[in-house]
Design an enzyme around this catalytic site. Structure first.
Site, PDB file in Angstrom:
ATOM      1  N   GLU A  70     -26.404   7.325 -14.720  1.00 40.50           N
ATOM      2  CA  GLU A  70     -27.490   8.261 -14.382  1.00 40.50           C
ATOM      3  C   GLU A  70     -27.960   9.007 -15.630  1.00 40.50           C
ATOM      4  O   GLU A  70     -29.160   9.157 -15.867  1.00 40.50           O
ATOM      5  CB  GLU A  70     -26.995   9.243 -13.319  1.00 40.50           C
ATOM      6  CG  GLU A  70     -27.962  10.359 -12.999  1.00 40.50           C
ATOM      7  CD  GLU A  70     -27.292  11.727 -13.006  1.00 40.50           C
ATOM      8  OE1 GLU A  70     -27.740  12.592 -13.779  1.00 40.50           O
ATOM      9  OE2 GLU A  70     -26.322  11.911 -12.241  1.00 40.50           O
ATOM     10  N   HIS A  71     -27.012   9.458 -16.446  1.00 38.97           N
ATOM     11  CA  HIS A  71     -27.374  10.138 -17.698  1.00 38.97           C
ATOM     12  C   HIS A  71     -28.021   9.161 -18.689  1.00 38.97           C
ATOM     13  O   HIS A  71     -28.994   9.500 -19.364  1.00 38.97           O
ATOM     14  CB  HIS A  71     -26.109  10.698 -18.361  1.00 38.97           C
ATOM     15  CG  HIS A  71     -25.618  11.981 -17.772  1.00 38.97           C
ATOM     16  ND1 HIS A  71     -25.501  13.132 -18.495  1.00 38.97           N
ATOM     17  CD2 HIS A  71     -25.205  12.290 -16.517  1.00 38.97           C
ATOM     18  CE1 HIS A  71     -25.029  14.098 -17.728  1.00 38.97           C
ATOM     19  NE2 HIS A  71     -24.832  13.616 -16.514  1.00 38.97           N
ATOM     20  N   GLU A 145     -23.256   9.895 -23.889  1.00 35.45           N
ATOM     21  CA  GLU A 145     -23.349  10.423 -22.525  1.00 35.45           C
ATOM     22  C   GLU A 145     -22.062  10.256 -21.729  1.00 35.45           C
ATOM     23  O   GLU A 145     -21.792  11.051 -20.836  1.00 35.45           O
ATOM     24  CB  GLU A 145     -24.516   9.755 -21.781  1.00 35.45           C
ATOM     25  CG  GLU A 145     -25.862  10.030 -22.411  1.00 35.45           C
ATOM     26  CD  GLU A 145     -26.214  11.513 -22.423  1.00 35.45           C
ATOM     27  OE1 GLU A 145     -25.936  12.204 -21.435  1.00 35.45           O
ATOM     28  OE2 GLU A 145     -26.758  11.981 -23.446  1.00 35.45           O
TER      29      GLU A 145
END
Length: 975
Positions: A70-71, A145
């Protein structure tokens, strides 16, 4: 445009179309024939348009791959190859919402905007991000991330670093968060819900780049997607864009992402876990006990809604019988419920906080005995009516506060859609509500209790116990593991790690190509309305009491605010104002027991709230007005009863119910503990303000850490302080609830105001109107520079001052500086390179400013970043496009959509703070005219502000003690 069933519109076949009256929308369900993408459209007159794309992303382990993905997909893509288009959008769009979220079984990418051009720009960037991310080209994205081995030189120790790694270290530090994670794990050991989609810090470093890439290849295909369009946008144009720009290049595929069902256990499964407390802490009264039940499927609309009401009935309302039984038995000091419908098999939990393990069997017995008694004797019908009414009020009001309304509907739709059921199931709630209302004259809820709780086949009891020194043990274990890992590496492998660390930092610090930055779409300043929105406020008067009327459409709901000045309360009793806000409305009155009072409020109103707060006089440096606000709302025909209840609560509350008073204080302590773990950045910032701001000190006394210390003392010494507590509550109530203190506010249309006006005099004439003596609070402020010690694995680092006290004035361009500092300088230095989950700046009209970090692995390094901002500003350079971007992003924050009660509250704030519409327009003009030179000109202010060396850090005990030379004082928060 009219759409016809079974016809194809830009590759999308219309499967279903119907009106959904509950949300005043026309719903259309499409399927994209070539790619297999599903699409739901909710067409209505809401100009705050929402687009979202979601994917079913069930993980197989706890490495956090869905969360890291998602990041990561937002870190550049084929069409937008810069490192962080997400931040570029945040800096330079008129979005009203921009984020991404990871759930246990799905990942969502929603955006919202009122501006049509901006809406398409946001949609373009997000679609390219999910379908064509740069993760395939740059392994450094996973390193940044997710996680990586950090090694700056051969001689250093290896450490773990990564944004998600630190975010989840922070999340796992909170015992309340840990409890929710363990509940799911205890009930679903054989399905995806038994692992941590966000990532367990112990497992995150097991994720390989190959597994990461494979996860995207499998799950981020249109055939596994759920696309959503909401609002008053041009649907045909939107479909055309999505098809031609993205979906048309994909062919339908079989994606195996279906979510399995956990078989029931047949008995209550017992599970134990531990959480860390300080080695110096007592472990007594710090255990969590939780009974957890699986309740059918979340695709059953009636069961879903019925258990939302039943959870409130049993555990949340002040009249909740199960909560009362557990408190009466002394099982714990705080009781609450949790009903999670976001997963296929919803979970209902009964949670006891601040208990002990030896209470486990008694806890279980009382729960089941109470539930059996409710089934046998029947639930009080007035309680049933109250709980159904408050749920129905909230459904119809649709006041979502934090999120756009359209986004809430999307998440509701997905709870069925994700499992191949109709996405409209939970949006069309009328039929289910009608069936549930039969509970008013049947044993409807009693049957549910018997079937799903008493005769459960799928449940667990979880014991989460404190362990002193556990955090230190884990820290040493990680240190040892990394030390052994380094020792196992050859010279060449160590060199490789150093080079990888260097490569990551080089990527993080390298600038973007101008041509790549210009690929991110940008609206122009001409697309922005230069006029600020007028504040809905008109001064009126009833019975010599000033009334503020906020004329607006509220769908026949009247919102009232009774705003009492609290300056008659003496300085030593200020914390009691905060205590009063937590007690009033939850304890009995002359006419009602606290149980009957809760039922009356829920039957006749949409709820009542009590808030101790303050308003800063922005035209008078350091001056503030402390207030006590009583909020209420009701439908027009219930206005008389609402005022009758307000009168009873405000004037006739009985504080001398010793047992109830103790329960409320214990609960307040528990909820404050939760807030400290959940909002550490706010706690640190508010504590910081108390060093240099009169209003900040007042807020600290009524709601901050100093108030927490006050509540802890009352709870610890309750019996000996009982008489004093009652006496002080009665004293300050008399000093606050006086007609001479009162300002009233009504929000609604003229018709609602006139109806309220009929009943207000009766209320006003009941108030005491004796003479009051207002106090001048002299707090003798001083810089404390505290390290606030907890067992969290991360820090919340705050530094600031009052710039107006240094001789600087507020300007609208300070809000542009906030955008630049938060989304450029601090983002790159504290988040991207430092590994913190977040970083931000704030410049208030009062002069209070601060920089803060969220779930930050660092401490001194972050403070150094704050100090170096002046150098960044001295050398600040931005062309016209960049400055336009920063201005647009700032205007986006100024124009956040507000619900009717939020508009009323903002109008009250402006009124009490002496802020006029002309001031707001001046601020907007200054924002729109901000230049590069204006930003550079703030360098000296930042230099002076940071030179004050005023700071506060909440975080890991060991980390703070390693840096104790920078603090004047260390405070053990929970001991």
């Amino acid at each position: 445009m009219n759409f016809e069933l079974s016809k194809i519109y830009h590759g999308f076949k219309l499967i279903e179309e119907r009106e959904v009256g509950e949300i005043n929308s026309k719903a259309r369900i499409f399927e994209h024939e070539k790619s297999g993408a599903r699409l739901l459209n909710l067409q209505n007159d809401d100009d705050n348009k929402v687009f979202a794309i979601g994917f079913r992303t069930p993980p197989n382990d706890s490495t956090g791959v869905p969360h890291i993905m998602e990041h990561s997909v937002l870190c550049g893509s084929k069409k937008f190859p810069i490192k962080d288009p997400f931040v570029e959008l945040a800096k330079g769009s008129l979005n009203t919402f921009l984020n991404a979220m990871t759930y246990s079984d799905k990942t969502l990418y929603p955006i919202a905007s009122k501006n049509g051009k901006d809406f398409f720009n946001l949609m373009d960037v997000y679609l390219d991000a999910v379908f064509h991310p740069n993760i395939y080209k740059y392994p450094e994205i996973l390193m940044q991330e997710g996680w990586h081995y950090e090694l700056n030189s051969k001689d250093e120790e290896i450490t773990y670093k990564g944004v998600v790694y630190n975010e989840m270290k922070g999340a796992f530090s909170s015992p309340d968060d840990a409890l929710y994670r363990r509940i799911q794990e205890s009930l679903f050991p054989d399905t995806t819900y038994g692992v941590e989609s966000g990532g367990d810090p112990e497992c995150i470093p097991d994720l390989t780049y190959e597994q990461f890439i494979d996860f995207h290849k499998k799950n981020y295909h249109p055939s596994n997607s759920y696309i959503y369009l909401y609002g008053n946008g041009d649907l045909e144009k939107q479909l055309k864009f999505i098809d031609e720009e993205y979906l048309n290049e994909f062919d339908k595929a079989q994606v195996d992402s279906a979510i399995g069902v956990q078989k029931s256990f047949g008995e209550i499964k017992e599970v134990r876990h531990e959480y860390p407390v300080s080695p110096a802490d007592e472990c007594k009264d710090k255990t969590f006990l939780s009974l957890n039940f699986v309740i059918g499927r979340n695709t059953d609309p009636e069961l879903y809604l019925a258990f939302e009401i039943l959870e409130y009935l049993l555990l949340e309302t002040q009249a909740a019988p199960l909560k009362k039984a557990l408190l009466d038995a002394g099982i714990g000091k705080d009781i609450y419920g949790f009903y999670d419908t976001s997963i296929l098999q919803p979970v209902f939990s009964i949670i006891v906080k601040n208990s002990n393990e030896d209470k486990k069997d008694e806890f279980k017995k009382i729960v089941f005995d109470t539930l059996k008694e409710l089934v046998q004797n029947g639930i009080d019908k007035k309680l049933v009516e109250a709980c159904i009414n408050i749920k129905e009020f909230r459904l119809r009001e649709a006041d979502t506060r934090t999120y756009p309304k359209g986004l809430i509907y999307y998440t509701k739709a997905l709870e069925c859609w994700l499992h191949d059921e109709n996405p409209l199931t939970h949006l069309e709630y009328e039929k289910s509500l009608k069936n549930i209302k039969t509970a008013l004259n049947t044993n409807y809820f009693e049957k549910l209790i018997e079937e799903y709780l008493i005769n459960t086949k799928h449940s667990s009891i979880l014991i989460l116990s404190p362990k002193a020194g556990l955090a230190e043990e884990k820290s040493e274990k990680i240190k040892k593991k990394l030390s052994e890992y380094k020792a196992s590496l050859s010279e060449e492998e160590i060199d490789k790690l150093v080079k990888e660390t260097e490569a990551l930092k080089e990527r993080q610090t390298s600038g973007e190509k101008t041509e790549d930055l210009e690929k991110v779409p940008l609206i122009s300043l001409e697309d922005i309305n230069p006029k600020s929105e007028e504040t809905p406020i008109e001064e009126r008067e009833i019975e010599n009491t000033k009334m503020l009327f906020h004329s607006m459409f509220t769908n026949k709901i009247v919102y009232t605010r009774l705003i009492f000045d609290t300056r008659a309360v003496e300085k030593e009793l200020i914390p009691y104002i905060g205590l009063l806000s937590g007690i009033i409305g939850k304890i009995g009155t002359e006419k009602y027991s606290y149980i009957d009072l809760a039922n009356e409020v829920n039957i006749y109103t949409g709820g009542m709230g009590y808030i101790a707060s303050s308003y800063t006089k922005y035209d008078k440096l350091g001056e503030f007005i402390p207030k006590f606000v009583v909020k209420s709302k009701a439908l027009v025909d219930k206005i008389p009863k609402m005022f009758e209840l307000l009168e009873e609560i405000i004037l006739n509350t009985k504080f001398n119910d010793k047992k109830r008073l103790k329960e409320i204080i214990q609960e307040m302590k528990s909820r404050l503990e939760m807030a400290i773990f959940g909002s550490g950045h706010i706690v640190a910032a508010n504590r910081l303000f108390s060093y240099f701001s009169e209003a900040g000190k007042y807020e600290e006394l009524i709601s901050g850490l100093e108030f927490f210390e006050f509540i802890k003392t009352l709870e610890r010494n309750f019996d000996e302080k009982y008489d004093e507590i009652v006496e002080n509550l009665e004293k300050i109530s008399t000093e606050i609830f006086n007609k001479n203190n009162l300002l009233m506010s009504i929000a609604g249309e003229e018709e609602e105001y006139k109806e309220a006006e009929k009943h207000i005099p009766s209320l006003l004439n009941k108030f005491n109107s004796g003479t009051l003596e207002y106090k001048n609070y002299d707090f003798q402020l001083k810089i404390c520079n505290e390290g606030l010690l907890t067992q969290a694995d991360v820090q919340y680092v705050a530094k600031g001052c009052n710039y107006r006290k240094l001789g600087y004035e507020y300007k609208g361009s300070l809000q542009v500086l906030k955008t630049i500092a938060s989304l450029d300088y601090l983002w790159n230095n504290v988040r991207v390179m430092g590994g913190a989950y977040g970083a931000f700046g704030s410049f208030g009209k009062s002069g209070n400013m601060f920089f803060g970090s969220y779930r930050d692995p660092n401490l001194k390094e972050t403070l150094q970043v704050y100090d170096n901002l002046e150098n960044y500003l001295m050398n600040f350079d931005a062309d016209e496009r960049e400055m336009t971007k920063y201005i647009i992003g700032t205007v986006s924050n100024l124009d956040t959509p507000l619900t009717p009660p939020m508009k009323a509250d903002r109008a009250i704030t402006y009124y009490l703070s002496n802020i006029t519409d002309q001031d707001i327009q001046k601020e907007r003009d200054e924002v729109l005219k901000t230049t590069k030179e204006d930003i550079k000109g703030f360098a000296n202010m930042i230099h002076e502000a940071m030179k004050q060396n005023c700071l506060c850090v909440l975080g890991n005990e060991a980390k703070i003690k390693q840096n104790e030379d920078i603090f004047f004082n260390l405070v053990d928060v929970f001991n």
